[in-house]
Design a protein around this motif. Structure first.
Motif, PDB file in Angstrom:
ATOM      1  N   SER A 416     -29.524   5.423 -13.134  1.00  0.00           N
ATOM      2  CA  SER A 416     -29.102   4.350 -14.041  1.00  0.00           C
ATOM      3  C   SER A 416     -30.268   3.739 -14.812  1.00  0.00           C
ATOM      4  O   SER A 416     -30.067   3.071 -15.820  1.00  0.00           O
ATOM      5  N   VAL A 417     -31.484   3.961 -14.350  1.00  0.00           N
ATOM      6  CA  VAL A 417     -32.683   3.429 -15.014  1.00  0.00           C
ATOM      7  C   VAL A 417     -33.601   4.591 -15.360  1.00  0.00           C
ATOM      8  O   VAL A 417     -33.901   5.438 -14.508  1.00  0.00           O
ATOM      9  N   SER A 418     -34.049   4.640 -16.594  1.00  0.00           N
ATOM     10  CA  SER A 418     -34.985   5.679 -17.017  1.00  0.00           C
ATOM     11  C   SER A 418     -36.387   5.382 -16.502  1.00  0.00           C
ATOM     12  O   SER A 418     -36.878   4.244 -16.620  1.00  0.00           O
ATOM     13  N   PHE A 419     -37.040   6.390 -15.942  1.00  0.00           N
ATOM     14  CA  PHE A 419     -38.420   6.259 -15.485  1.00  0.00           C
ATOM     15  C   PHE A 419     -39.391   6.949 -16.452  1.00  0.00           C
ATOM     16  O   PHE A 419     -40.576   7.085 -16.152  1.00  0.00           O
ATOM     17  N   ASP A 420     -38.889   7.351 -17.588  1.00  0.00           N
ATOM     18  CA  ASP A 420     -39.729   7.934 -18.632  1.00  0.00           C
ATOM     19  C   ASP A 420     -40.233   6.779 -19.495  1.00  0.00           C
ATOM     20  O   ASP A 420     -39.708   6.510 -20.577  1.00  0.00           O
ATOM     21  N   ARG A 421     -41.278   6.084 -19.013  1.00  0.00           N
ATOM     22  CA  ARG A 421     -41.722   4.822 -19.600  1.00  0.00           C
ATOM     23  C   ARG A 421     -43.176   4.891 -20.062  1.00  0.00           C
ATOM     24  O   ARG A 421     -43.920   5.805 -19.719  1.00  0.00           O
ATOM     25  N   THR A 422     -43.559   3.868 -20.796  1.00  0.00           N
ATOM     26  CA  THR A 422     -44.921   3.772 -21.325  1.00  0.00           C
ATOM     27  C   THR A 422     -45.876   3.236 -20.260  1.00  0.00           C
ATOM     28  O   THR A 422     -45.466   2.755 -19.197  1.00  0.00           O
ATOM     29  N   TRP A 423     -47.155   3.293 -20.590  1.00  0.00           N
ATOM     30  CA  TRP A 423     -48.194   2.744 -19.707  1.00  0.00           C
ATOM     31  C   TRP A 423     -47.945   1.263 -19.447  1.00  0.00           C
ATOM     32  O   TRP A 423     -48.037   0.803 -18.312  1.00  0.00           O
TER      33      TRP A 423
END
Length: 588
Positions: A416-423
């Motif tokens: 349900s939450v994307s872990f493809d995130r920025t620094w």
């Protein structure tokens, strides 16, 4: 009884002993006892207060056995807030009617913590854990006492981690310091054993050492400063301050770290060495970096580094050294602060004291989930802790059967939450603490920087299997210096047959799609859609270096292309993505 705009007062002016009460109505835990101080001119000294509270700006002294409670120190008065103040149990006590005459129980020892300073020895001040909720409102530190209107230095009782502790408070212009060391006249020997320095010794009204165990506990949340006053036989005085002060736990040999040095008066210089970490030593526990036993050589327990032939490079202070009745001594003997008076001058006296920089209302907030569990909260959920003077909401995973409370910093459940995130996203944290989330690398670094934390990881597979691994050592390094580098050690497979898939990520920098810190020509974070401690991921070397990625892309099935998804390769292999996982840490 009389009614004001803000509160209802019940009193008996002629009574010898007043019985103040708080009626929590049916929402609370029943009657609790507390003393409330009214504005000047009010004939009542003991009151009963209904919900809605009583607020004022005054803090007059009061006589009697019960410590005063100043309403201007408190947040908004509600039944729930009062329930927390008085450590109410879940069992609802019998409701009482406001104004009923009863005899109040003793709230404090015969010697009031708010009274005139009295002679006391450390052997009389061993904290005792109470097994029942206490109605007393003891402050969490000396700052709380001075905020309550007590501006006289002396011995007071504070409450720290659910234990009463007697301390000497130095009151100065609105600041209250906890004194933990004082040298005056040589009446107390400081040539003591490891255990004596751990427990504390001496007399709180004279010469004493408060105790390394108390120091470690008081400074555990990185919110303390250190002030040292120095006195020379010639009459000169100096005062220095360190903005940061922390003493590690006993298993880390009570290591000292200070930083942020400044001279407040005099020209004493920095003899502790800002930014250095030094282990504590005593004559029977030698932890210095020298072939000689420095504590035995210089007759006191201290944070010694070296004292051999190259002593001039390493020995700059020893405030617990042998006491001399004159200033002139052999090199480095006596009470030493070398950057002020040099190596052949022993000081007449000194005082070391610490003060919290945090703004507490009444009680000191818990520093981690373990303290919350120890206080009786054994339900997993979202709680507020305070670290480095910052309130922090965390999800606590409670395991009351083992007596351990963990701070969860990563959870994968359902995609349900994307872990493809920025620094920046990984630095600050993202997601929902009650669902999927990453707590934040900045918080992780701040929490684990004292090397006293462990890491536990639980893994869940689509076939219904589960596994749990533990690392006895866990630390995240700062962003500015080492890009949130990971350090883990002491691996143990607690359940299941998952092996150590972090060993190849150990001592590697954190990477995200927009900040590639790996050692490969490819951007591993971009390739595998998540922030992690990647090292190499190229086709020619990946099998040798890629063993975990718990922040990878979520798949609703187990079978995936090589190394895609939520990976723990030493458990299910490179072509199996996990159903979920949880990463959590605990102060040991």
């Amino acid at each position: 009884m009389r009614k004001t705009d803000d509160y209802t007062v019940v009193s008996s002016v002629s009574a010898q002993i007043c019985t103040p009460m708080i009626d929590l109505d049916s929402r609370g835990c029943g009657q609790r006892i507390g003393r409330f101080v009214l504005p000047p001119g009010d004939p009542c000294t003991c009151t009963g207060v209904r919900l809605g509270g009583h607020y004022h700006r005054y803090a007059p002294e009061m006589q009697g056995q019960d410590p005063p409670l100043y309403m201007d120190m408190l947040p908004e008065v509600t039944a729930e807030v009062i329930s927390r103040w008085f450590n109410c149990t879940e069992n609802k006590l019998e409701e009482s009617t406001l104004g009923v005459t009863e005899t109040a129980p003793e709230l404090t020892p015969t010697v009031s913590p708010w009274s005139t300073p009295v002679t006391s020895t450390l052997t009389d001040t061993i904290p005792v854990v109470s097994t029942t909720p206490e109605p007393s409102m003891l402050p969490a530190d000396c700052q709380g006492i001075v905020d309550a209107g007590q501006n006289t230095s002396g011995v007071y009782t504070i409450r720290h981690k659910h234990q009463n502790m007697q301390v000497y408070c130095r009151m100065e212009s609105g600041k209250g310091y906890t004194v933990f060391q004082r040298r005056l006249d040589g009446s107390v020997s400081f040539n003591r054993t490891w255990q004596e320095y751990a427990d504390g010794f001496g007399n709180l009204t004279g010469e004493f050492w408060l105790g390394n165990q108390k120091l470690s506990s008081l400074t555990r949340n990185w919110g303390r400063e250190l002030v040292i006053t120095l006195r020379a036989f010639a009459g000169e005085e100096a005062r220095i301050r360190y903005e940061y002060f922390h003493v590690f736990a006993s298993e880390y040999t009570y290591k000292l770290i200070v930083d942020g040095f400044s001279e407040e008066s005099g020209d004493a210089g920095d003899s502790l060495g800002s930014g250095t970490i030094i282990r504590f030593s005593t004559r029977d526990e030698d932890h210095d970096n020298d072939g000689e036993n420095c504590a035995e050589k210089f007759h006191g327990g201290w944070w010694y580094d070296g004292c051999g032939s190259d002593i001039s490079d390493w020995f700059l202070s020893n405030l617990n050294g042998l006491y001399y009745n004159n200033a002139t001594v052999d090199d480095y003997m006596g009470i030493q602060w070398v950057t002020w008076k040099g190596k052949q001058v022993s000081l007449k006296g000194c005082e070391m004291m610490t003060r919290s920089k945090c703004n507490w209302s009444i009680t000191e907030p818990p520093a981690d989930c373990q303290e919350i569990l120890d206080a009786g909260q054994n339900t997993s959920g979202v709680y507020t802790i305070q670290h480095a003077c910052q309130n922090m909401q965390v999800y606590c995973h409670m395991e009351p059967e083992s007596g351990k409370g963990y701070i969860v910093f990563q959870r994968r459940l359902d995609g349900s939450v994307s872990f493809d995130r920025t620094w920046q996203g990984y630095a600050e944290g993202f997601g929902d603490l009650t669902g999927e989330f990453w707590l934040g690398n900045q918080k992780l670094h701040s929490l684990t920087r004292n090397w006293g934390w462990e890491l536990v990881i639980t893994l869940r597979a689509y076939d219904g299997e589960e596994a749990r691994v533990r690392y006895g050592k866990f630390k995240i390094h700062p962003s500015s210096e080492r890009n949130y580098e990971l350090y883990v050690g002491d691996f143990n497979a607690e359940s299941g047959d998952a092996d150590d898939s972090l060993r190849l990520q150990n001592h590697w920098y954190f990477s995200t799609p927009d900040k590639d810190n790996d050692f490969d020509g490819d951007n591993c974070a971009e390739k595998f859609h998540g922030g992690w401690w990647y090292n190499y991921c190229g086709s020619d070397v990946i099998s040798n270096w890629f063993q975990s990625n718990l922040n990878g892309l979520f798949y609703s099935n187990a079978t995936v292309d090589d190394y895609m998804g939520i990976q723990w390769v030493t458990w299910k292999g490179k072509q199996v993505s996990l159903k979920g996982c949880e990463m959590m840490t605990r102060r040991k």
